[in-house]
Design an enzyme around this catalytic site. Structure first.
Site, PDB file in Angstrom:
ATOM      1  N   GLY A   1       0.794  -1.217   0.000  1.00  0.00           N
ATOM      2  CA  GLY A   1       0.000   0.000   0.000  1.00  0.00           C
ATOM      3  C   GLY A   1       0.829   1.271   0.000  1.00  0.00           C
ATOM      4  O   GLY A   1       2.061   1.251   0.115  1.00  0.00           O
ATOM      5  N   HIS A   2       0.122   2.400  -0.096  1.00  0.00           N
ATOM      6  CA  HIS A   2       0.819   3.677  -0.199  1.00  0.00           C
ATOM      7  C   HIS A   2       1.553   4.033   1.092  1.00  0.00           C
ATOM      8  O   HIS A   2       1.115   3.733   2.189  1.00  0.00           O
ATOM      9  CB  HIS A   2      -0.138   4.804  -0.608  1.00  0.00           C
ATOM     10  CG  HIS A   2      -1.323   4.985   0.272  1.00  0.00           C
ATOM     11  ND1 HIS A   2      -2.349   5.845  -0.050  1.00  0.00           N
ATOM     12  CD2 HIS A   2      -1.665   4.443   1.460  1.00  0.00           C
ATOM     13  CE1 HIS A   2      -3.256   5.817   0.911  1.00  0.00           C
ATOM     14  NE2 HIS A   2      -2.867   4.977   1.831  1.00  0.00           N
TER      15      HIS A   2
END
Length: 346
Positions: A235-236
């Site tokens: 994920g970011h």
């Protein structure tokens, strides 16, 4: 290819026993033929030394006397990788920039780089020496790719990213797609623009169909020497340290921090905003709920210390049916005693 055993030994800095011979390939003890070099890493397969047809066996000195010809190693698994590299045939058949590739006039592509047909290199992108970009790959505007990298077919490296030297992206890997960020509003889920980037260190390999999201505001980082398997979701704003092993179908939630030398086995789930310390190891299909101490060994979902988990699963779980029977019998006996004493079961 064919190489003399003596030349192979010299190339690897190893010694051998038995007569010199031609070696044409590498195979398992079971499948190897007289011109093959095989290997013994796991003592579990020691019995196969009696039946193998391999011309030579890569093994430690303690097993060398069991075969007519041995290539001696103190680290068999490492030297097996070195041997395989000698015989490995690199993918690809082209050199230079093909006329059917699109390379923006303002891109900077090294003279020794190779770009296959139907690859795309955007405005301001930099492609380093000896890097190979296969057909269907996309390199976005302003992305910098170091030297000696390989982008296999249909990889995507979106704009503004940085890849170090000797990075390998297996087919279908996607780097720099938008992170999963939405604001809940009375009108629905409003997309939060993901305006950060992704930075990948030297000697990283990223597996097929793995996705590494662009940071929301800063950087998603993958540390030097880390190896990421197929079908992994990162994920970011995740930060992964150096020399980690991230195995297939693992998912890492946004803004989590993974230390150096961490192993996350297949289908491990890591939520948002947790820290996993250096050297931690997490068994397959484990679910992390919170921060993990350095060097911890965890298993299960929710994850607990591995020794406790395997004791519970390996020792206690098989006894549950018998335990259930005993409890049911005790309940019946208790009910009978209460009935005899005139005591209500309520």
């Amino acid at each position: 290819m064919t190489i003399k055993l003596s030349a192979l030994a010299e190339k690897l800095g190893l010694e051998y026993t038995g007569a010199d011979r031609d070696i044409t390939g590498v195979n398992t003890l079971e499948k190897a033929g007289p011109d093959d070099l095989s290997f013994l890493v796991n003592p579990k397969y020691l019995h196969q030394l009696e039946t193998t047809k391999a011309g030579c066996v890569l093994t430690s000195g303690s097993y060398a006397a069991k075969v007519p010809c041995a290539l001696l190693s103190e680290n068999v698994y490492m030297d097996l990788a070195r041997v395989a590299n000698v015989f490995a045939r690199p993918q690809g058949c082209l050199e230079g920039v093909h006329t059917l590739a699109f390379v923006h006039p303002d891109a900077d592509v090294a003279e020794t780089a190779t770009i296959y047909p139907f690859a795309f290199v955007g405005e301001g992108a930099v492609v380093g020496p000896d890097t190979v970009i296969f057909a269907g790959a996309y390199v976005g505007e302003g992305t910098v790719i170091g030297k000696g990298c390989i982008l296999y077919p249909n990889c995507v490296v979106m704009g503004g990213l940085t890849l170090g030297d000797n990075v390998i992206l297996q087919p279908g890997a996607v780097l720099g797609g938008d992170g999963y960020g939405y604001a809940q509003t009375p009108f629905g889920h409003m997309k939060i623009p993901q305006i950060g980037t992704v930075t990948v260190g030297d000697d990283v390999e990223i597996g097929s169909n793995t996705a590494i999201d662009r940071a929301a505001l800063d950087t998603t980082r993958i540390g030097r020497g880390t190896k990421i398997d197929n079908l992994v979701q990162i994920g970011h704003n995740v930060e992964i340290g150096e020399h980690c092993l991230i195995i297939g179908q693992t998912g890492i939630g946004g803004s989590s921090v993974i230390g150096n030398g961490v192993v996350l086995a297949g289908q491990t789930g890591v939520p948002d905003n947790v820290k996993i310390g250096d050297g931690a190891m997490v068994a397959a299909q484990s679910g992390i709920l919170g921060d993990v101490e350095p060097g911890a060994k965890l298993a299960g979902s929710p994850a607990i210390p591995a020794k406790a988990y395997f004791k519970a699963v390996g020792v206690c779980t098989p006894k549950l049916p018998e335990l259930f029977k005993r409890v049911k019998n005790m309940e019946k006996e208790l009910a009978a005693l209460k009935a005899a004493a005139g005591v209500s079961n309520e």
